[in-house]
Design a protein around this motif. Structure first.
Motif, short mmCIF file in Angstrom:
data_model
loop_
_atom_site.label_atom_id
_atom_site.label_comp_id
_atom_site.label_asym_id
_atom_site.label_seq_id
_atom_site.Cartn_x
_atom_site.Cartn_y
_atom_site.Cartn_z
N VAL A 122 74.22 64.47 42.45
CA VAL A 122 74.06 65.03 43.79
C VAL A 122 74.85 66.32 43.92
CG1 VAL A 122 74.40 64.60 46.24
CG2 VAL A 122 73.75 62.74 44.72
N ALA A 123 76.04 66.33 43.32
CA ALA A 123 76.91 67.48 43.48
C ALA A 123 76.43 68.69 42.66
CB ALA A 123 78.33 67.10 43.08
N GLY A 124 75.50 68.45 41.75
CA GLY A 124 75.02 69.53 40.87
C GLY A 124 74.47 70.72 41.63
N GLU A 125 74.14 71.76 40.88
CA GLU A 125 73.72 73.00 41.55
C GLU A 125 72.20 73.05 41.74
OE1 GLU A 125 74.04 74.11 37.20
OE2 GLU A 125 74.66 72.58 38.59
N ALA A 126 71.53 71.91 41.50
CA ALA A 126 70.07 71.89 41.61
C ALA A 126 69.60 72.35 42.98
CB ALA A 126 69.57 70.48 41.35
N THR A 127 68.59 73.21 42.96
CA THR A 127 68.02 73.63 44.24
C THR A 127 66.51 73.60 44.12
OG1 THR A 127 68.11 75.89 43.46
CG2 THR A 127 69.86 75.20 44.98
N TYR A 128 65.86 73.49 45.24
CA TYR A 128 64.40 73.56 45.25
C TYR A 128 63.95 74.17 46.55
CZ TYR A 128 59.49 72.28 44.98
OH TYR A 128 58.11 72.32 44.96
N GLU A 129 63.22 75.24 46.43
CA GLU A 129 62.71 75.91 47.63
C GLU A 129 61.33 75.35 47.92
OE1 GLU A 129 63.80 78.06 50.58
OE2 GLU A 129 65.02 78.37 48.78
N ALA A 130 61.20 74.57 48.99
CA ALA A 130 59.90 73.96 49.26
C ALA A 130 58.96 74.98 49.91
CB ALA A 130 60.06 72.77 50.19
N PRO A 131 57.77 75.15 49.35
CA PRO A 131 56.81 76.04 50.00
C PRO A 131 56.34 75.40 51.30
CG PRO A 131 55.85 75.01 48.05
CD PRO A 131 57.23 74.48 48.17
N PRO A 132 55.94 76.22 52.28
CA PRO A 132 55.52 75.63 53.55
C PRO A 132 54.31 74.72 53.35
CG PRO A 132 54.93 77.96 53.42
CD PRO A 132 55.79 77.66 52.24
N SER A 133 54.32 73.57 53.99
CA SER A 133 53.19 72.66 53.81
C SER A 133 52.24 72.76 54.99
CB SER A 133 53.69 71.23 53.65
OG SER A 133 54.69 70.98 54.61
N PRO A 134 50.93 72.67 54.73
CA PRO A 134 49.95 72.79 55.82
C PRO A 134 49.99 71.56 56.72
CG PRO A 134 48.87 72.17 53.77
CD PRO A 134 50.31 72.38 53.44
N SER A 135 49.66 71.76 58.01
CA SER A 135 49.65 70.61 58.91
C SER A 135 48.34 69.85 58.71
CB SER A 135 49.74 71.08 60.35
OG SER A 135 48.54 71.74 60.69
N LEU A 136 48.31 68.60 59.15
CA LEU A 136 47.11 67.78 58.99
C LEU A 136 45.91 68.45 59.67
CD1 LEU A 136 46.00 65.16 57.90
CD2 LEU A 136 46.59 64.06 60.06
N LYS A 137 46.21 69.08 60.83
CA LYS A 137 45.14 69.75 61.58
C LYS A 137 44.51 70.86 60.73
CE LYS A 137 44.81 72.70 65.60
NZ LYS A 137 45.59 73.35 66.64
N ASP A 138 45.37 71.67 60.10
CA ASP A 138 44.85 72.75 59.25
C ASP A 138 44.06 72.21 58.07
OD1 ASP A 138 45.93 74.67 60.81
OD2 ASP A 138 47.80 74.81 59.68
N VAL A 139 44.57 71.10 57.51
CA VAL A 139 43.88 70.50 56.36
C VAL A 139 42.45 70.13 56.73
CG1 VAL A 139 43.80 68.49 54.84
CG2 VAL A 139 45.97 69.65 55.24
N VAL A 140 42.30 69.50 57.91
CA VAL A 140 40.97 69.07 58.35
C VAL A 140 40.08 70.28 58.61
CG1 VAL A 140 39.69 67.86 60.14
CG2 VAL A 140 41.83 66.91 59.29
N ILE A 141 40.61 71.27 59.35
CA ILE A 141 39.80 72.46 59.66
C ILE A 141 39.38 73.17 58.38
CG2 ILE A 141 39.80 74.74 60.78
CD1 ILE A 141 41.73 73.56 62.84
N ASN A 142 40.31 73.21 57.42
CA ASN A 142 40.06 73.94 56.17
C ASN A 142 39.01 73.34 55.27
OD1 ASN A 142 41.25 76.38 55.74
ND2 ASN A 142 43.28 75.46 55.56
#
Ligand code: ASP
Length: 443
Positions: A122-142
């Motif tokens: 946990v203390a390690g320097e690991a990082t992860y930049e999460a890309p923005p996730s689409p909302s369910l509404k957008d998924v359906v429209i798309n």
């Protein structure tokens, strides 16, 4: 030699050569000059070039194949007014298998506790930049395209499916002009399938190049450190592929699961070496139709849809990873948390395409939902490549199981083809090459 044997041999050879190069470069046995040359001219040179060209040619076939074969399929289905029934049945089964996969993963994670004793990480320097996730509404429209050309250029599978279904339906309702168009698309479908057959001849070389490069560059340190997590994910993937799928196939269709697994092997190797269900669509589709005997009108719909919305292997990784992080961070997410994981992971798989590494983006959505830190993803990043390959193979196996079940229930499965043991003989080119069943089935 049959196609399956050649592809399996290429896979083994690729792994052996890759691991050997990896070892040589780590041990400096040959001196840095030779190792450097191997890296530049072979691993990053020849293997990389051959592998990338191979993936490019697979991807090249995806859009034309899905579009044309689904127009033909939808046209045949519309004549019997089965589109709606088929869509509902298939989608329900896909959601069911994904939910089963993630439940199994949560159980395995709770049972084997991969995160136990990992607090130090946990203390390690690991990082992860999460890309923005689409909302369910957008998924359906798309899902609904505004421009078919744009959908095809972007390779947006769900939009292409919607367009092809609509067009196939219209073709079947257009009388004489419709019949002319249908016959054109049927001919085109045969030609495109033949193109896939041509590609299959080069498959062993492509598979070899991809795997040799990958294993030459694979870091094993992370796998040792995260050994328990790695093994739990792997064991759950195998259990799901061999146990759950066999059970479902037997239960819902009475078909022999061993036969299915055996015949799907080349497609699994493709998925394994490309780590992309989307790029594997041409091979999955060809295998499901030619070897499992699923009629085009079912397979043309279920396979591309499955490559996009059905990712059981990916769901398994998300289940085990969530439990892993909960244990590692000492956070109890409770039963409601687990239910939330099942729901989010199942829905997340609908909106994301089957390309390498997309599972991690879905994992970010899941972790966010249950309030676990996203940095954790950085920790498992090192082992994810190899797991991605295995879970992609599971993903497409799930698509083929559901395709067979749906086809059987619709009376669109040739059991004679499904049970044919001679599918892989050199005489018929493994049932998939240019000289094989394509030619036979096309007259
Ligand atoms: N690579 C997987 C697929 O294409 C998705 C993932 O698990 O990242 O099916």
């Amino acid at each position: 030699m049959g196609l399956t044997t050649r592809i399996l041999l290429a896979m083994l050879l690729g792994i052996v050569v890759g691991v050997l190069f990896n070892f040589l470069s780590a041990s400096q046995l040959l001196g840095s000059g030779v190792t450097g040359a191997i890296d530049i001219y072979l691993v990053d040179g020849l293997f990389d070039i051959a592998g990338r060209i191979f993936i490019a040619s697979l991807k090249l076939m995806v859009v034309p194949l899905v579009l044309v074969s689904l127009i033909c399929g939808a046209c045949a289905l519309s004549e019997g007014s089965r589109v709606g029934v088929l869509a509902v049945k298939t989608t329900m089964l896909y959601l069911l298998t994904t939910a089963a996969a993630i439940t199994l993963a949560l159980l395995m994670g709770t049972l084997f506790q991969p995160g136990e004793g990992m607090e130090g990480l946990v203390a390690g320097e690991a990082t992860y930049e999460a890309p923005p996730s689409p909302s369910l509404k957008d998924v359906v429209i798309n899902i609904f395209p505004t421009n078919p050309v744009e959908a095809m250029a972007a390779g947006n599978m769900l939009q292409i499916i919607v367009f092809a279904l609509l067009m196939g339906y219209a073709v079947s309702r257009s009388g004489e002009p419709g019949r002319r168009i249908a016959s054109f698309f049927n001919d085109l479908n045969d030609v495109i399938m033949r193109m896939v057959g041509v590609l299959m001849v080069f498959a062993p070389y492509g598979v070899f190049a991809l795997l040799a490069k990958l294993f030459a560059q694979l870091g094993v340190d992370a796998i040792v450190q995260l050994g328990k997590y790695f093994l739990v994910v792997l064991a759950t993937l195998l259990l799901h592929a061999l146990g759950v799928y066999s059970l479902l196939l037997k239960l819902f269709s009475g078909l022999n699961p061993v036969e299915l697994i055996k015949k799907m092997r080349p497609a699994m190797v493709f998925a394994f070496s490309t780590a992309s269900s989307a790029a594997t669509i041409p091979v999955t589709l060809a295998t499901v139709e030619k070897r499992l005997g699923v009629d085009n009108k079912v397979a043309a719909f279920t396979v591309p849809l499955g490559a996009t919305i059905n990712m059981d292997g990916t769901a398994i990784m998300q289940g085990v990873a969530t439990v892993f992080f909960a244990q590692m961070y000492g956070i109890d997410i409770g039963l409601s948390g687990y239910l939330m994981v099942i729901l989010t992971a199942t829905l997340a798989s609908v909106g994301t395409a089957g390309v390498p590494g997309v599972g991690l983006i879905m994992l970010a959505m899941v972790l966010q939902q249950v309030g676990l830190p996203l940095e954790g993803i950085g920790i498992i990043l090192g082992v994810d490549r190899l797991l991605d390959m295995v879970r992609t193979a599971v993903n497409i196996t799930g698509d083929s199981v559901v395709s067979a079940i749906v086809a059987k229930s619709e009376g669109a499965l040739s059991e004679e083809t499904f049970n044919d043991r001679n599918y892989d003989s050199a005489a018929n080119g493994g049932g998939m090459t240019v000289s094989g069943q394509y030619r036979a089935s096309n007259g």
